[in-house]
Design a protein around this motif. Sequence first.
Motif, PDB file in Angstrom:
ATOM      1  N   ASP A 271       8.562  -5.872 -39.922  1.00 48.93           N
ATOM      2  CA  ASP A 271       8.448  -7.339 -39.340  1.00 48.93           C
ATOM      3  C   ASP A 271       7.048  -7.793 -39.031  1.00 48.93           C
ATOM      4  OD1 ASP A 271      10.233 -10.082 -38.977  1.00 48.93           O
ATOM      5  OD2 ASP A 271       8.896  -8.708 -36.364  1.00 48.93           O
ATOM      6  N   ARG A 272       6.056  -7.735 -38.378  1.00 52.30           N
ATOM      7  CA  ARG A 272       5.507  -8.003 -37.547  1.00 52.30           C
ATOM      8  C   ARG A 272       4.081  -8.085 -38.642  1.00 52.30           C
ATOM      9  NH1 ARG A 272       5.466  -4.903 -32.156  1.00 52.30           N
ATOM     10  NH2 ARG A 272       6.014  -6.635 -32.400  1.00 52.30           N
ATOM     11  N   ALA A 273       3.754  -7.340 -39.224  1.00 52.74           N
ATOM     12  CA  ALA A 273       2.549  -7.317 -40.330  1.00 52.74           C
ATOM     13  C   ALA A 273       3.152  -8.303 -40.961  1.00 52.74           C
ATOM     14  CB  ALA A 273       2.518  -5.782 -40.822  1.00 52.74           C
ATOM     15  N   HIS A 274       4.137  -8.865 -41.945  1.00 51.35           N
ATOM     16  CA  HIS A 274       4.634  -9.817 -42.623  1.00 51.35           C
ATOM     17  C   HIS A 274       4.113 -10.911 -41.304  1.00 51.35           C
ATOM     18  CE1 HIS A 274       6.154 -11.425 -45.675  1.00 51.35           C
ATOM     19  NE2 HIS A 274       7.159 -12.372 -45.280  1.00 51.35           N
ATOM     20  N   HIS A 275       4.507 -11.067 -40.245  1.00 52.75           N
ATOM     21  CA  HIS A 275       4.817 -12.541 -40.219  1.00 52.75           C
ATOM     22  C   HIS A 275       3.723 -12.896 -39.462  1.00 52.75           C
ATOM     23  CE1 HIS A 275       5.569 -14.570 -35.663  1.00 52.75           C
ATOM     24  NE2 HIS A 275       6.214 -15.257 -36.658  1.00 52.75           N
ATOM     25  N   VAL A 276       2.754 -11.929 -38.954  1.00 47.52           N
ATOM     26  CA  VAL A 276       1.380 -12.443 -38.811  1.00 47.52           C
ATOM     27  C   VAL A 276       0.141 -12.759 -40.056  1.00 47.52           C
ATOM     28  CG1 VAL A 276      -1.056 -11.431 -37.927  1.00 47.52           C
ATOM     29  CG2 VAL A 276       1.453 -11.311 -36.998  1.00 47.52           C
ATOM     30  N   ALA A 277       0.853 -12.416 -41.502  1.00 47.36           N
ATOM     31  CA  ALA A 277       0.020 -12.394 -42.266  1.00 47.36           C
ATOM     32  C   ALA A 277       0.814 -13.494 -43.227  1.00 47.36           C
ATOM     33  CB  ALA A 277       0.214 -11.489 -43.488  1.00 47.36           C
ATOM     34  N   SER A 278       2.297 -13.919 -42.507  1.00 48.93           N
ATOM     35  CA  SER A 278       2.852 -14.864 -43.563  1.00 48.93           C
ATOM     36  C   SER A 278       2.485 -16.814 -42.751  1.00 48.93           C
ATOM     37  CB  SER A 278       3.677 -14.308 -44.251  1.00 48.93           C
ATOM     38  OG  SER A 278       4.612 -14.586 -43.468  1.00 48.93           O
ATOM     39  N   VAL A 279       2.989 -16.119 -41.856  1.00 49.20           N
ATOM     40  CA  VAL A 279       2.932 -17.725 -40.542  1.00 49.20           C
ATOM     41  C   VAL A 279       1.983 -17.879 -39.614  1.00 49.20           C
ATOM     42  CG1 VAL A 279       4.636 -18.642 -38.951  1.00 49.20           C
ATOM     43  CG2 VAL A 279       5.780 -16.721 -40.710  1.00 49.20           C
ATOM     44  N   VAL A 280       1.380 -16.415 -38.229  1.00 49.67           N
ATOM     45  CA  VAL A 280       0.597 -16.880 -37.653  1.00 49.67           C
ATOM     46  C   VAL A 280      -0.853 -16.997 -38.006  1.00 49.67           C
ATOM     47  CG1 VAL A 280      -0.509 -15.770 -35.030  1.00 49.67           C
ATOM     48  CG2 VAL A 280       1.438 -15.428 -36.085  1.00 49.67           C
ATOM     49  N   ARG A 281      -1.617 -16.496 -38.723  1.00 46.49           N
ATOM     50  CA  ARG A 281      -2.908 -16.340 -39.546  1.00 46.49           C
ATOM     51  C   ARG A 281      -3.042 -17.877 -40.346  1.00 46.49           C
ATOM     52  NH1 ARG A 281      -6.058 -12.235 -38.008  1.00 46.49           N
ATOM     53  NH2 ARG A 281      -5.326 -10.480 -37.968  1.00 46.49           N
ATOM     54  N   PRO A 282      -1.941 -18.148 -41.149  1.00 46.15           N
ATOM     55  CA  PRO A 282      -2.274 -19.164 -41.902  1.00 46.15           C
ATOM     56  C   PRO A 282      -1.632 -20.871 -40.837  1.00 46.15           C
ATOM     57  CG  PRO A 282      -0.843 -17.506 -42.280  1.00 46.15           C
ATOM     58  CD  PRO A 282      -0.578 -17.398 -41.834  1.00 46.15           C
ATOM     59  N   ALA A 283      -0.970 -20.633 -40.099  1.00 43.53           N
ATOM     60  CA  ALA A 283      -0.960 -21.359 -38.488  1.00 43.53           C
ATOM     61  C   ALA A 283      -2.016 -21.442 -38.313  1.00 43.53           C
ATOM     62  CB  ALA A 283      -0.006 -21.259 -38.250  1.00 43.53           C
ATOM     63  N   LEU A 284      -3.024 -20.728 -37.674  1.00 43.50           N
ATOM     64  CA  LEU A 284      -3.853 -19.963 -37.124  1.00 43.50           C
ATOM     65  C   LEU A 284      -5.479 -21.211 -37.915  1.00 43.50           C
ATOM     66  CD1 LEU A 284      -3.884 -17.674 -35.027  1.00 43.50           C
ATOM     67  CD2 LEU A 284      -2.867 -19.156 -33.855  1.00 43.50           C
ATOM     68  N   GLU A 285      -5.482 -20.910 -38.908  1.00 42.01           N
ATOM     69  CA  GLU A 285      -6.288 -21.472 -39.522  1.00 42.01           C
ATOM     70  C   GLU A 285      -6.266 -22.626 -39.861  1.00 42.01           C
ATOM     71  OE1 GLU A 285      -6.380 -19.142 -42.895  1.00 42.01           O
ATOM     72  OE2 GLU A 285      -6.774 -17.256 -42.338  1.00 42.01           O
ATOM     73  N   ARG A 286      -4.812 -23.255 -39.630  1.00 42.34           N
ATOM     74  CA  ARG A 286      -4.985 -25.039 -39.614  1.00 42.34           C
ATOM     75  C   ARG A 286      -5.596 -25.693 -39.232  1.00 42.34           C
ATOM     76  NH1 ARG A 286       0.189 -23.349 -42.092  1.00 42.34           N
ATOM     77  NH2 ARG A 286       0.801 -23.793 -39.929  1.00 42.34           N
ATOM     78  N   GLY A 287      -5.007 -24.785 -37.008  1.00 42.05           N
ATOM     79  CA  GLY A 287      -5.321 -25.108 -36.684  1.00 42.05           C
ATOM     80  C   GLY A 287      -4.597 -26.121 -35.220  1.00 42.05           C
ATOM     81  N   ASP A 288      -3.136 -24.911 -35.256  1.00 38.76           N
ATOM     82  CA  ASP A 288      -1.989 -25.393 -35.545  1.00 38.76           C
ATOM     83  C   ASP A 288      -2.297 -24.357 -33.749  1.00 38.76           C
ATOM     84  OD1 ASP A 288      -1.480 -26.948 -37.007  1.00 38.76           O
ATOM     85  OD2 ASP A 288       0.263 -25.784 -38.179  1.00 38.76           O
ATOM     86  N   VAL A 289      -1.041 -24.950 -33.008  1.00 41.90           N
ATOM     87  CA  VAL A 289      -0.531 -24.221 -31.487  1.00 41.90           C
ATOM     88  C   VAL A 289       0.651 -23.512 -32.258  1.00 41.90           C
ATOM     89  CG1 VAL A 289       0.147 -24.213 -29.301  1.00 41.90           C
ATOM     90  CG2 VAL A 289      -1.512 -25.913 -30.360  1.00 41.90           C
ATOM     91  N   VAL A 290       0.823 -22.388 -31.911  1.00 45.13           N
ATOM     92  CA  VAL A 290       1.488 -21.202 -32.118  1.00 45.13           C
ATOM     93  C   VAL A 290       2.461 -20.787 -31.052  1.00 45.13           C
ATOM     94  CG1 VAL A 290       2.283 -19.021 -32.930  1.00 45.13           C
ATOM     95  CG2 VAL A 290       0.886 -20.167 -34.354  1.00 45.13           C
ATOM     96  N   ILE A 291       3.566 -20.840 -31.123  1.00 46.95           N
ATOM     97  CA  ILE A 291       4.360 -20.573 -29.561  1.00 46.95           C
ATOM     98  C   ILE A 291       4.968 -19.778 -30.227  1.00 46.95           C
ATOM     99  CG2 ILE A 291       5.751 -21.495 -27.902  1.00 46.95           C
ATOM    100  CD1 ILE A 291       4.549 -24.386 -28.440  1.00 46.95           C
ATOM    101  N   GLN A 292       5.191 -18.635 -29.688  1.00 46.13           N
ATOM    102  CA  GLN A 292       6.166 -17.060 -30.589  1.00 46.13           C
ATOM    103  C   GLN A 292       6.491 -16.154 -29.179  1.00 46.13           C
ATOM    104  OE1 GLN A 292       4.167 -14.786 -33.652  1.00 46.13           O
ATOM    105  NE2 GLN A 292       4.867 -13.095 -32.758  1.00 46.13           N
ATOM    106  N   ASP A 293       7.777 -16.404 -29.402  1.00 47.53           N
ATOM    107  CA  ASP A 293       9.345 -15.225 -28.544  1.00 47.53           C
ATOM    108  C   ASP A 293       8.963 -14.155 -29.259  1.00 47.53           C
ATOM    109  OD1 ASP A 293      10.851 -14.073 -26.998  1.00 47.53           O
ATOM    110  OD2 ASP A 293      12.108 -15.870 -27.609  1.00 47.53           O
TER     111      ASP A 293
END
Length: 211
Positions: free
Chosen positions: A78-100
């Motif tokens: 789950d973590r591998a897919h989540h980071v690749a498809s949600v977290v990294r793209p958001a950080l590259e856009r300059g967004d703030v990621v808040i994660q539980d």
Amino acid sequence: MPAGLWITFEGGDGVGKTTQARLLHEWIEAAGRAVVRTREPGGTEVGALIRDIVLHHRGRDGSGHIAPRAEALLYAADRAHHVASVVRPALERGDVVIQDRYLDSSVAYQGAGRVLDAREVRDLSMWATDGALPHLTVLLDLDPAAARARLDAEDKPFDRLESEKDDFHRRVRNAFLALASAEPERFLVLDASLPVDELAADIRTRVRALL
């Protein structure tokens, strides 16, 4: 474009992670920054399926048992897919990621809770995510008995991890505190028995310096 910022919330079940993540989301968004709020497991369609397996699945015998190593692997997938498809793209856009929850939960729950090798569990997640670590991890610390009382007050069925015995949750808490002690520059440890507004203010103070 501002640099992306990744904040994770950790702690045992019932410590108030969801409430503090929501309050932080509202505060940052009001300041004009784009926020992606997500969770593990379950932050993607694939993750939602994995979440159902690791937290809610009950086999034909009703036990819901999953071998500890299989459980660790499912979380890592789950973590591998989540980071690749949600977290990294958001950080590259300059967004703030808040994660539980993130890898610290695996080290605490599957490492200490399930009595697996904590280093191996951590290394598995680091490999799965190509070494991705958040800029800040907020650890909400609370005695497991107090956390269980909060969960009881919610009057809803416990998932597989919430249903574990007291000794399991004590090991999990101790593991979280050990992780924070080993990486003080990444962790903000707060007493989750404090009032909600006081905790939120402490979190905002730390995050303000990172924005």
